[in-house]
Design an enzyme around this catalytic site. Structure first.
Site: not given
Ligand code: NAD
Length: 437
Positions: A11, A121, A151, A203, A207, A248, A251, A259, A319
């Protein structure tokens, strides 16, 4: 505007690149120094269509920078986005320790008015906790907290961020809202402004609803198999109703990824915690688990004993169009096959490197092509619907396999075409029309 993003994962990095693309000056922060070192060398640690080019273009233009120093991030940004993980705990509730830590780290670095935006999230009321935490460690800090849930879908994250369906801004101050509107000014999308709690809830509710739609059609697929109906036709007929929509309603062997399973478990835990149990969502989880159980049973029913059987699995990412294998149903499936003693040969177009880091990696054979994976196999399983798997030379695959059994866990292939190639084909929710011999 000057924006900082704390957490440069799927993200954070993609959001940072897209903000830079529309002209903002972005500093991406991550406490994983190895990740920042790679980014500084121009290496992109994740695969996301269009991301690599966008990052390199904006770095070259001087609009996108990287650091592992959170204080620098806070000082240089007018708006500080938090995009750190919010993983599930054993009971399904959200582990908020990453968010709490960032709030503590941000607090002492606030030297002028800052808008602290939660993009991760998080459960409803987390914004209040973040504000409380910053105030505890920096009582005089001038800041507002905003909820701006993300999203994006992995696999189309860049496109989703550049042309979002909607932008949700949960805010309780005009000053913060004005800054957020400026951040999103270059994007053409409807903006919904709410209170912070509602934005956070949107959010999890969104989901959970999407997961519910998947489980709904999966439950229908079981009825199709038992009755001789075709779930693809049923989904088409349901989806033509504008109130429902076709998306969505595919099947398959169930939803996975980083997520849906986590957000659904979180929403159930949040509702329980608030004293309003959401049992409907518990059934959504059960249907999802049963769907994989039914699929493994179908493989076992055909092969009788899986011990020493060679099974090709196409797709290990959760996916298509992503290299992410976190909570992938394909990984769960491979684990089940291995547990029953099968030899598993895996191919994935993009996720092989990530799959090689899985605990089960040492027990899997990784193959360079789908054809190689199928060679000598007694069954072929499609676990991720990469479009290229629909384009392979099935005559060659048929000739290379020991037995012509195909289990299509994503209904990617056409049953009649597969039959013409000489396969015993089994999809999801469409088996009775093409019985296994
Ligand atoms: P991720 O694990 O890919 O990335 C998170 C990053 O944060 C990592 O690189 C980690 O090293 C870094 N991090 C952790 N603690 C830290 C700190 N104290 N200081 C600096 N950096 C730090 O996670 P993601 O998939 O990007 O998800 C992040 C959030 O977004 C989650 O809450 C997730 O639910 C939400 N989200 C994810 C998606 C998705 O499709 N991946 C979509 C929407 C929302």
């Amino acid at each position: 505007m000057k924006l900082s993003i704390i957490g440069s994962g799927y993200v954070g990095l993609t959001t940072g690149a897209c903000f830079a693309e529309v002209g903002h000056e972005v500093l991406c922060v991550d406490n994983d120094e190895a990740k920042i070192a790679r980014l500084l060398k121009g290496e992109i640690p994740i695969y996301e269509p269009g991301l690599s080019e966008m990052v390199l273009r904006n770095v070259a233009a001087g609009r996108l920078r990287f650091t592992s120093d959170t204080h620098e991030g806070v000082r240089s940004g007018d708006v500080i986005f938090i995009a750190v993980p919010t993983p599930p705990q054993a009971d399904g509730s959200v582990d908020l320790s990453f968010i709490e830590k960032v709030a503590r780290e941000i607090a002492p670095a606030i030297d002028s008015y800052k808008v602290v935006v939660d993009k991760s999230t998080v459960p409803v009321k987390t914004g209040e906790k973040v504000a409380e935490t910053i105030r505890r460690y920096a009582p005089d800090a001038d800041f507002d907290v905003v909820s701006n849930p993300e999203f994006l879908r992995e696999g189309s994250a860049v496109a989703d961020l550049m042309q979002p369906d909607r932008i949700v801004i949960g805010v309780n101050s005009d000053r913060a809202l004005a800054r957020m509107q400026k951040v999103y000014e270059p994007f053409v999308a409807p903006v919904l402004v709410t209170d912070i709690n509602s934005a956070e809830l949107i959010k999890h509710a969104a989901n959970s609803f999407l997961a519910l739609k998947i489980s709904y059609i999966n439950a229908v697929s079981a009825i199709c198999e038992a009755s001789g109906a075709d779930v693809l036709k049923v989904a088409e007929g349901i989806g033509m109703d504008k109130r429902i929509g076709r998306s969505f309603l595919n099947a398959g062997i169930g939803y996975g990824g980083s997520c849906f399973p986590k957000d659904l478990a979180a929403f159930i835990a949040i509702a329980d915690d608030l004293g309003v149990p959401f049992d409907l969502l518990k059934e959504v989880q059960h249907i999802n688990t049963r769907q994989l159980d039914r699929f493994v049973k179908a493989i076992r029913d055909s092969l009788w004993v899986l011990q020493e059987k060679t099974i090709a699995v196409w797709g290990i990412a959760f996916k298509p169009h992503t290299d992410d294998v976190r909570c992938s149903v394909a990984v769960d499936l491979v684990e089940r096959l291995l547990a029953e003693g099968a030899r598993v040969r895996v191919h994935d177009p993009k996720a092989m490197d990530k799959a090689r880091q899985l605990p089960i990696a040492g027990r899997i054979e990784f193959c360079e092509s789908p054809e190689e994976a199928a060679t000598g196999a007694e069954a072929l399983v499609i676990a991720t619907e990469w479009p290229e798997y629909g384009q392979v030379d099935f005559a060659a695959v048929r000739a290379a396999m020991q037995a012509p059994l195909v289990f299509d866990g994503r209904n990617l292939l056409d049953p009649l075409t597969m039959k013409r190639f000489g396969f015993n084909y089994r999809g999801i929710g469409r088996a009775p029309a093409l019985p296994l011999s």
